[in-house]
Motif scaffolding. Structure first.
Motif, mmCIF file in Angstrom:
data_model
loop_
_atom_site.group_PDB
_atom_site.id
_atom_site.type_symbol
_atom_site.label_atom_id
_atom_site.label_comp_id
_atom_site.label_asym_id
_atom_site.label_seq_id
_atom_site.Cartn_x
_atom_site.Cartn_y
_atom_site.Cartn_z
ATOM 1 N N UNK A 124 0.831 -1.206 0.000
ATOM 2 C CA UNK A 124 0.000 0.000 0.000
ATOM 3 C C UNK A 124 0.865 1.256 0.000
ATOM 4 N N UNK A 125 1.943 1.244 0.757
ATOM 5 C CA UNK A 125 2.861 2.382 0.743
ATOM 6 C C UNK A 125 3.419 2.605 -0.664
ATOM 7 N N UNK A 126 3.800 1.525 -1.318
ATOM 8 C CA UNK A 126 4.333 1.631 -2.683
ATOM 9 C C UNK A 126 3.271 2.133 -3.656
ATOM 10 N N UNK A 127 2.051 1.651 -3.479
ATOM 11 C CA UNK A 127 0.942 2.094 -4.341
ATOM 12 C C UNK A 127 0.738 3.595 -4.212
ATOM 13 N N UNK A 128 0.805 4.114 -3.009
ATOM 14 C CA UNK A 128 0.658 5.549 -2.803
ATOM 15 C C UNK A 128 1.819 6.320 -3.419
ATOM 16 N N UNK A 129 3.037 5.820 -3.206
ATOM 17 C CA UNK A 129 4.217 6.522 -3.715
ATOM 18 C C UNK A 129 4.212 6.615 -5.232
ATOM 19 N N UNK A 130 3.602 5.656 -5.902
ATOM 20 C CA UNK A 130 3.569 5.639 -7.359
ATOM 21 C C UNK A 130 2.347 6.342 -7.935
ATOM 22 N N UNK A 131 1.448 6.786 -7.076
ATOM 23 C CA UNK A 131 0.213 7.400 -7.542
ATOM 24 C C UNK A 131 0.265 8.914 -7.492
ATOM 25 N N UNK A 132 -0.818 9.564 -7.928
ATOM 26 C CA UNK A 132 -0.843 11.028 -8.029
ATOM 27 C C UNK A 132 -1.236 11.753 -6.750
ATOM 28 N N UNK A 190 2.594 17.570 6.330
ATOM 29 C CA UNK A 190 3.161 16.227 6.445
ATOM 30 C C UNK A 190 3.216 15.489 5.109
ATOM 31 N N UNK A 191 3.053 16.215 4.026
ATOM 32 C CA UNK A 191 3.012 15.579 2.705
ATOM 33 C C UNK A 191 4.323 14.861 2.398
ATOM 34 N N UNK A 192 4.208 13.638 1.899
ATOM 35 C CA UNK A 192 5.375 12.874 1.500
ATOM 36 C C UNK A 192 6.199 12.324 2.638
ATOM 37 N N UNK A 193 5.677 12.381 3.849
ATOM 38 C CA UNK A 193 6.439 11.910 5.008
ATOM 39 C C UNK A 193 6.014 10.503 5.420
#
Length: 289
Positions: A124-132, A190-193
């Protein structure tokens, strides 16, 4: 608008309480017609009753995030990895389509990678990191209340959980709820943290026993496996999850020493609640039920 998923769950209820005085919070739950337990007693008497919206991760058509600015996605665990991944993927996809600005996800602490249930979190963390979407990941340590469930004293006061000489950097669930509420209220900061949130004092079996006036006589992993499987209270996939948790604690992988930067105190803005107190309270509640 902030929408909290799993608002009828133990963590979701506490987050809802933290945000009770806001008028822009929506509680997402599979049963919106039922009141969130304890919701009548939270917030100020003048606070409006929060809106509810049916959000069922197993029914993608219910994932309506229209008008939501910040989505607090409380992990939809309690399933095999493929089930949990499908739930999270559906929720994130729905958030993207609805124009959600920021997604805050409650994940698992970085030292928990040895646990059987870590994979769905990391996916799920990876899915978020690759999404918009803008996102924040809260890597929660294991609850002190969960420790009470897996290392409760027996009728004679003996704790037989196979923790060995290991220790767990457990966290009071209420502290993790307070952090989640703070981050959801000001997500831009806290964006991207990715925040690691574990207890500051790791607890071992002897300390747990002292806290409840009992003794600590750890059993074996095999005995624990047989007891869990024979109890009828665990689904088949949960047996290795629970045994693996014991093993990781006993092996010294969850004592907090593997966390480089623990953000719990900083994000709380105060000292964390003593996890041992949370454990003791939870054990008493279990004994009374």
């Amino acid at each position: 608008m902030i929408l909290i998923t799993g608002a009828n769950g133990a963590l979701g209820r506490l987050v809802a309480a933290e945000l009770a005085d806001r008028d822009d919070v929506v509680l997402g739950t599979r049963t919106p017609g039922s009141a969130v337990p304890g919701s009548a007693d939270i917030g100020s008497p003048q606070a409006p009753r929060p809106a509810r919206r049916r959000i069922d991760f197993d029914d993608p058509s219910s994932l309506d995030f229209t008008g939501v600015d910040t989505l607090l996605l409380i992990s939809a665990g309690y399933g095999e990895d493929d089930v949990v991944i499908a739930r999270h993927d559906a929720a994130i996809t729905a958030a993207e389509k609805a124009g959600v600005r920021h997604l805050v996800y409650t994940s698992l602490s970085g030292d928990g990678d040895h646990l059987a249930y870590a994979l769905a979190h990391r996916w799920t963390e990876r899915r978020l990191a690759r999404g918009p979407l803008a996102w924040t990941v809260l890597r929660n340590g294991l609850y002190a209340e969960f420790l009470a469930a897996i290392a409760a004293p027996g009728p004679d006061g003996t704790i037989a959980a196979p923790l060995g000489a290991g220790r767990l950097a457990a966290v009071a669930r209420a502290d993790l709820a307070a952090v989640a509420a703070r981050v959801a209220a000001e997500p831009e900061r806290h964006a991207g943290r990715v925040y690691e949130l574990v207890g500051e004092r790791a607890l071992g079996g002897a300390e747990l026993a002292d806290a409840v006036g009992g003794s600590y006589e750890p059993g074996s992993l095999g005995a624990a496996r047989e007891a869990i499987a024979g109890s009828g209270g665990a689904l088949p996939y949960q047996v290795p999850m629970l045994v693996g948790t014991y093993s990781a604690i006993a092996g010294g992988f969850l004592d907090g020493s593997g966390i480089e930067e623990n953000a719990l105190r900083t994000l709380l803005g105060r000292a964390p609640r003593p996890a041992l107190d949370a454990y003791r309270t939870a054990v008493a509640a279990l004994s009374a039920s």
